[in-house]
Scaffold this active site. Structure first.
Site, short mmCIF file in Angstrom:
data_model
loop_
_atom_site.label_atom_id
_atom_site.label_comp_id
_atom_site.label_asym_id
_atom_site.label_seq_id
_atom_site.Cartn_x
_atom_site.Cartn_y
_atom_site.Cartn_z
N SER A 75 -9.67 1.56 3.31
CA SER A 75 -8.90 2.40 2.40
C SER A 75 -7.91 1.63 1.54
O SER A 75 -7.34 2.17 0.60
CB SER A 75 -8.12 3.44 3.22
OG SER A 75 -7.17 2.83 4.07
N SER A 111 -9.75 -0.96 7.33
CA SER A 111 -9.25 -0.74 5.97
C SER A 111 -8.68 -1.96 5.26
O SER A 111 -8.44 -1.92 4.06
CB SER A 111 -8.19 0.37 5.98
OG SER A 111 -8.79 1.62 6.19
N LYS A 142 0.84 -1.20 0.00
CA LYS A 142 0.00 0.00 0.00
C LYS A 142 0.87 1.25 0.00
O LYS A 142 1.92 1.28 0.65
CB LYS A 142 -0.91 -0.03 1.24
CG LYS A 142 -1.94 1.08 1.33
CD LYS A 142 -2.81 0.86 2.56
CE LYS A 142 -3.90 1.90 2.69
NZ LYS A 142 -4.80 1.63 3.85
#
Length: 454
Positions: A159, A183, A81
């Site tokens: 997210s 997330s 990420k």
């Protein structure tokens, strides 16, 4: 006849060990999927490490041939990420605000441990700007579509949106993400993956752009419980023994508490039907299911009435950036950050005390069970276009985060498992374990996974 390509991390490790596949082949297959103009790669990856990944794969193949592979998972593709530092890369956190920031001088410790084990970073995945939404939409770099009914362009969840789609679309075997309010588990539930959130203190968050220093944790997504177990083990300890992987074979009968305080409210028909069917399947296979209420869960919303830890702590971190770049923020994210202004010092101290109290009260109730279960999210993935309206976006975001955020606030470990029938709308079942009892939760989750799939 060509052998079936591996789909889980353990399958890939076994294929590499037997010589049925090379790391270079795994990496080339992943790169081909990333580069496919008809695929989601351009929206999944903000940066692709194509040259570095090929070189790392060749190095791992040579080491394995010589009998010196650093671990059983050496040479397996992983995605990172854009929240985590990787040496020589700019950590943008899904924003344009940090686009001109200096490149990181070193990997975040969690990522460094994966690379020390020989895992191959395929690149940096897109995300909600600054990780501040469970929806997964990014107005700056694009939003990858959920694999379910892809033509409808449904949200991936956030997210860690790109991390999830990197796995569903076979661009990586594991996606590394953060989890501050869900997330990793939200996108896992919406896309049909397994998503893990560890006890927060288990894995160092150093070298990571913070959302909430109190609630942040580093998690993972994969196609199986064992995929997440392997990533978690490496990031937490730097070590892995494939023989220790949880396989769901130990014959104990789990005692699960079915949480019914708030978390069953507002379920759409698909989630409600799938959830009940999953409970019936588990009960029929001998799992002890006991409905229970947990009043401290209802107290979380009251404690967070002024934006909670995320608003106060994110505002503190963002203040210097806001002075020069406020106009460059995603407006939805900006509004949530600015809620930090609502809290005075006394409010924050009161919040700390409320959290400590609710953690103690919830533990007194939840510790009677091997794990607590609840729907990961109460709705199936809506379309991206349907969230163009700000009010609908905000309401959907709150609904997506409601159940998963319980584990973060109460400082528990938690995992989301797919509970739907293959081909149907993805629905997640979440298990929450005791603080610090991550190994036990993995064992229970593997058992439930096996029963659901058996």
């Amino acid at each position: 006849m060509q052998p079936t390509p591996p789909t889980t991390l353990l399958e890939a490790a076994q294929a590499l060990a037997s010589g049925r596949v090379s790391s270079r082949t795994l990496v080339e297959d992943a790169l081909a999927r990333i580069a496919d103009p008809q695929g989601e790669g351009a929206r999944v990856f903000m940066t692709v490490h194509d040259h570095e990944a090929r070189a790392q794969a060749d190095s791992m193949d040579a080491l394995r041939k010589a009998g010196h592979a650093p671990s059983a998972v050496a040479g397996i593709p992983v995605s990172v990420k854009d929240l985590f530092n990787e040496a020589r890369n700019v950590t943008r956190a899904g924003s344009t605000v940090l686009a001109n920031a200096p490149a990181a001088s070193a990997d975040a410790p969690a990522i460094a441990r994966l690379k020390a084990a020989g895992m191959v970073s395929m690149g940096r995945t897109t995300m909600t700007e600054f990780a501040f939404s469970g929806v997964g939409i990014n107005p700056h770099y694009g939003t990858p579509a959920n694999p379910w009914q892809r033509a409808d362009r449904r949200i991936p969840g956030g997210s860690s949106s790109g991390a999830a789609i990197s796995v569903t679309d076979n661009m990586a075997f594991v996606g590394i993400g953060s989890d501050t309010g869900g997330s990793c588990r939200i996108p896992a539930a919406l896309t049909g993956l397994v998503g893990y959130k560890p006890t927060a203190a288990r894995i160092s968050t150093q070298g990571t752009v913070p959302l909430s220093t109190t609630l942040d944790s580093i998690g993972s997504m994969g196609r199986s419980v064992a995929c997440c177990w392997a990533a978690d083990s490496l990031m937490a300890t730097g070590n892995i023994a494939i023989a220790d992987a949880p396989r769901g074979l130990d014959g104990g009968t789990p005692r699960l508490g079915v949480l019914n305080t708030l978390v069953l409210d507002g379920m759409d028909d698909t989630v409600a039907r799938t959830w009940e069917a999953g409970l019936r399947r588990l009960s029929a296979k001998g799992v002890r299911l006991e409905d229970f209420t947990c009043p401290p869960v209802a107290g979380i919303a009251t404690a967070n009435a002024k934006g909670g830890f995320t608003a106060a702590e994110s505002l503190t971190w963002h203040l210097p950036l806001l002075q020069a770049h406020e106009q460059d923020y995603d407006p939805f994210v900006l509004r949530r950050i600015l809620r930090g202004h609502e809290q005075a010092a006394a409010d924050y101290i009161t919040l700390l005390a409320a959290r400590a109290r609710l953690i103690r009260q919830a533990a007194d109730i939840m510790d009677h069970y091997d794990a607590v279960i609840l729907p990961t999210v109460p709705i199936v993935a809506p379309t991206i276009d349907s969230l163009a309206d700000d009010a609908h976006y905000a309401a959907t975001n709150l609904l997506l985060l409601r159940n998963t955020a319980v584990a973060n606030f109460l400082d528990l470990c938690a995992i989301s498992l797919p509970v739907h029938t293959q081909g149907d709308a993805p629905v997640g079942l979440m298990l929450m374990g005791r603080h610090g009892h991550d190994a036990a939760l993995f064992r229970t989750a593997a058992r439930i996974e096996k029963l659901l799939n058996g």
